[in-house]
Structures are given as C-alpha cells and as structure tokens.
Design an enzyme around this catalytic site. Structure first.
Site, PDB file in Angstrom:
ATOM      1  N   ASP A 183      -5.307  -5.647  -6.034  1.00 56.52           N
ATOM      2  CA  ASP A 183      -5.098  -4.214  -5.749  1.00 56.52           C
ATOM      3  C   ASP A 183      -3.660  -3.781  -6.061  1.00 56.52           C
ATOM      4  O   ASP A 183      -3.380  -2.631  -6.382  1.00 56.52           O
ATOM      5  CB  ASP A 183      -5.370  -3.901  -4.267  1.00 56.52           C
ATOM      6  CG  ASP A 183      -6.502  -4.703  -3.647  1.00 56.52           C
ATOM      7  OD1 ASP A 183      -6.735  -5.840  -4.087  1.00 56.52           O
ATOM      8  OD2 ASP A 183      -7.128  -4.218  -2.712  1.00 56.52           O
ATOM      9  N   ASP A 216       0.799  -1.228   0.000  1.00 50.98           N
ATOM     10  CA  ASP A 216       0.000   0.000   0.000  1.00 50.98           C
ATOM     11  C   ASP A 216       0.831   1.278   0.000  1.00 50.98           C
ATOM     12  O   ASP A 216       0.275   2.365  -0.162  1.00 50.98           O
ATOM     13  CB  ASP A 216      -0.953  -0.006   1.197  1.00 50.98           C
ATOM     14  CG  ASP A 216      -2.062  -1.037   1.029  1.00 50.98           C
ATOM     15  OD1 ASP A 216      -2.598  -1.144  -0.082  1.00 50.98           O
ATOM     16  OD2 ASP A 216      -2.368  -1.743   2.012  1.00 50.98           O
TER      17      ASP A 216
HETATM   18  N1  GLY Z   1      -6.984  -1.991  -1.278  1.00 53.94           N
HETATM   19  C1  GLY Z   1      -7.963  -2.370  -0.324  1.00 53.94           C
HETATM   20  C2  GLY Z   1      -9.333  -2.345  -0.857  1.00 53.94           C
HETATM   21  O1  GLY Z   1      -9.562  -2.020  -2.006  1.00 53.94           O
HETATM   22  O2  GLY Z   1     -10.243  -2.629  -0.089  1.00 53.94           O
END
Ligand code: GLY
Length: 407
Positions: A179, A118
C-alpha cells in the site's frame, strides 16, 4: 487580399483564436458525458450530499457503512474530502468546493502524523487534490510538511520507508506494505514543490526496493515484507490482509495498489523500469485465471474458495490505474479497454450501493479484510473515491486530452 483596417484585423485574430467559440456552459459539457458515467456521477453527488450534514456536525469522516464515521487519524479519513474535490472537478459547482475546503481542513493536524505511512492517503487525497484543483498556497505547505513526516520513516539501511511500526507479536522489525507505494505520490509532489532532492531520493529508493524485495517473478506480491533495520537485510514475507499464506497470497487490493503506484511513479520520474513493472503487473492480473469475467476481482486471486466475495475497491483502484497506464504504454488500447470494462461493471446495478442496505455510499461488494471478518462484501469510502477518480480519468481521456497534463 491584404487586410487593411486595424479593427478588421483584430476581429480576424480573435476569430482565429477561438474567441467567439460558444463557451460551453456546465449543462452543455454534460452533453458529452456518456449516460453510464453521468448516471454514476449523479448518484455520487446524491450520496455524497447525504453524508455531509453528519460529517460537518461531528468532524468525523465516512469509512464504511459497517464501521460508520471515523476519527481523522484513521487511514481512510482523506477519501471523503477527496470525493468532494472530484465532484467539484466534475461539476464546477462551488457547493462542492466550499464543502471540500471545510472537510479538508478537519485533517490539518495530520500533516504532522509520523505514526505510519497512511499520512500519504490522508493528506494527498484531501489537500493534494485541493491543491491540484485550486493552487491554494496554504495547501502547498501542508503537502510539504506531510511529506517530511512520511519521509521521516525512511531508513538508510533498508532504503525504504517503514510503513507500520515494529510489532513483537507479529515478529515485524521494519514492516513495509505494498500500500505504501501509493503514498510516494505525496512525497514526489512535495519534492516538486520544495525542490528538496532528499524527498525525490526517498520515493525512488522505496520504489526500487519494492521491486527488488516485494515482487515475485510472476509480478504478484504479498501484502507485507519485513527488514532488519540495523543491517538492512530482508527478513521475510508476511500477511495482514488477503490470503494468509504469504508465499502465494495475491491480495487483490494490494495488487491494485502496486499497479497504481508504479504507474504513478512512471508519470513522475519517466523511469522505464516503473513502466515495465506496471505493464507486467497489469498483464499478470488481466490474464489471471481467477479474474472474473466482469473484471471486478475477488478479495484474493488465490483465495482457497473461488468464487468468493468480490472487492470493488480493488476493481476501482485497478481501473483508475489502467486508464493512466493506457496513456504511457505502447499497449495503451488494451489497458484502456480493460479499465473501461471495469468501470462499466462497477457502474452497473450489480455494484451500485443500495441506500437501504448500504447507506450513503456509491459502490457495494467491496471487502476490507476478508479473513479478519472486517467490512466484508459491503461499502468502503476508498472504493467510492477511486471509482469517481476513474470516471473522471475516463472522461478526460475520451475528450482526447492527455491525463497527466490535466492533473
Ligand atoms: N491500506 C489498507 C488497506 O488497503 O486495507
């Protein structure tokens, strides 16, 4: 007729170069903005401004009305700074620039965060947008350092980045989530800034493995896949968000992350397989029997109960991605029209956040994690971020300028 006098020739050259074209003032530029976009952008400014005092006081960042402000190591901390940068881009107003700079600086130490993938969301949405808009050299260094932090999670056996850490309870040895495709943008930008070829190789390898192991033949994907880090062998599909059966789940935000990620990777690499992947994902989603009429997806396309809660964030990410894809694809018009329709739906009263029930956010009917009962049918800062980004992309495209040249 030959132009004899030098001053007259200079005058003609200046006219030809557009020197005396009326310079568009900020108010005039707004005249070419369609009403539905202008209304949304004005609302975005009103709402973002209301959030500012508490953010500046606490140095925490908005996540959702339900969860309130979050610490800077939360995965969502880069989105509010990103919204402020986009509002500066839209308005040219130094108020947004100076506040974007302030809240971006709160995230400085995140460039060293190697704890998950992230760091890409945190740093690229904040410092990345700031760099693209201002060319600030200090931001360049942060982008390159953050990309190195992210690339430190790459494994030569799996040929991917490890998105989350191993988890015994979930039987994850080397989890990769869809993601993660989004965060290759940070790595690619850092490659262009630093010339470090390893960064480019990491991004391309991760994207290639994602196509190979994460996508099903119908171009849908589960949220999580897992590898053996010793041998590189694929272990299993799994879930954490979306519907809980990883064999069939089609978590809507995850499908949008993939579409956006492959469109972005095509922009950066010109590799045809990424364009094809993005087109196939887009076609799969736009033709999905469970895609609602207004094109704002449910939280999972195969949720056992449809109709169910929507996820405006999945819609906003997808709309922004489709607009970019429209600039590359031979089927561009189809993608542009779908992206436009999604944005118009999101801009309607149905999806506009209500200041009493939804606080200072822009959109409502967004869903964080339905099955875990977290942030269901509410507000999410990343829904707002990609909505504002999508509106900006729409404006750039409708002014006839190619999107990728402007970014
Ligand atoms: N990247 C975490 C989500 O989209 O919930």
């Amino acid at each position: 007729m030959k132009i004899r006098t030098k001053p007259f020739r200079i005058l003609l050259c200046l006219i030809a170069a557009g020197f005396f074209m009326p310079v568009l003032k900020a108010e005039d530029k707004q005249d070419v903005v369609p009403n539905w976009v202008r209304n949304s952008m004005e609302y975005a400014q009103v709402q973002a401004k209301k959030m500012l005092p508490e953010v500046l006081k606490t140095e925490k960042l908005p996540r959702s009305f339900e969860r309130g402000l979050c610490e800077i190591d939360d995965w969502t901390s880069g989105f509010y700074p990103g919204v402020l940068w986009y509002l500066y881009e839209y308005s040219g107003d130094d108020f947004w620039k100076s506040n974007a700079e302030k809240v971006t600086s709160f995230l400085a130490e995140q460039q060293y965060n190697t704890g998950d993938h992230d760091v890409g969301f945190r740093i690229f949405c904040s410092y990345g947008n700031g760099w693209l808009l201002t060319g600030n050299k200090e931001y360049e260094k942060v982008i390159v350092q953050a990309a190195r932090s992210l690339a430190s999670r790459y494994n030569d056996k799996t040929k991917t980045i490890m998105s989350w850490n191993p988890n015994e309870r979930r039987d994850w040895k080397f989890p990769v989530i869809i993601d993660n495709m989004m965060n290759l943008e940070l790595i690619y930008e850092a490659y262009k800034l630093s010339g470090d070829e390893r960064l480019k190789d990491v991004a391309i390898s991760h994207a290639d493995q994602t196509i190979k192991y994460q996508y099903r033949p119908n171009y849908s994907c589960p949220h999580v896949i897992d590898f053996d880090p010793e041998t590189g062998a694929f272990r299993k599909m799994d879930w954490n968000n979306g519907f809980s059966d990883p064999e069939i789940a089609e978590w809507s935000r995850g499908q949008s992350w993939g579409l956006y990620g492959f469109t972005m990777m095509y922009r950066e690499t010109n590799k045809e397989e990424y364009l094809k992947q993005a087109e196939k994902i887009a076609d799969f989603l736009l033709n999905h029997p469970n895609m609602p009429e207004d094109l704002v997806p449910y939280w999972d396309y195969v949720s056992p109960k449809i109709p169910t809660m929507r996820d405006a964030s999945a819609g906003a990410i997808m709309a922004s991605a489709l607009l970019e894809l429209s600039t590359f694809s031979s089927q561009g018009e189809k993608y542009f029209k779908a992206g436009e329709k999604m944005l118009k739906s999101l801009a309607s009263d149905e999806y506009r956040a209500d200041p009493v029930c939804n606080g200072n956010y822009i959109l409502r009917h967004a869903t964080g994690n339905f099955l875990r009962g977290s942030e269901v049918d509410g507000t999410l800062i990343y829904a707002d971020y990609y909505f504002v980004e999508g509106l900006l992309r729409y404006l750039k495209l409708t002014n006839g300028k190619p999107l990728f040249a402007l970014k």
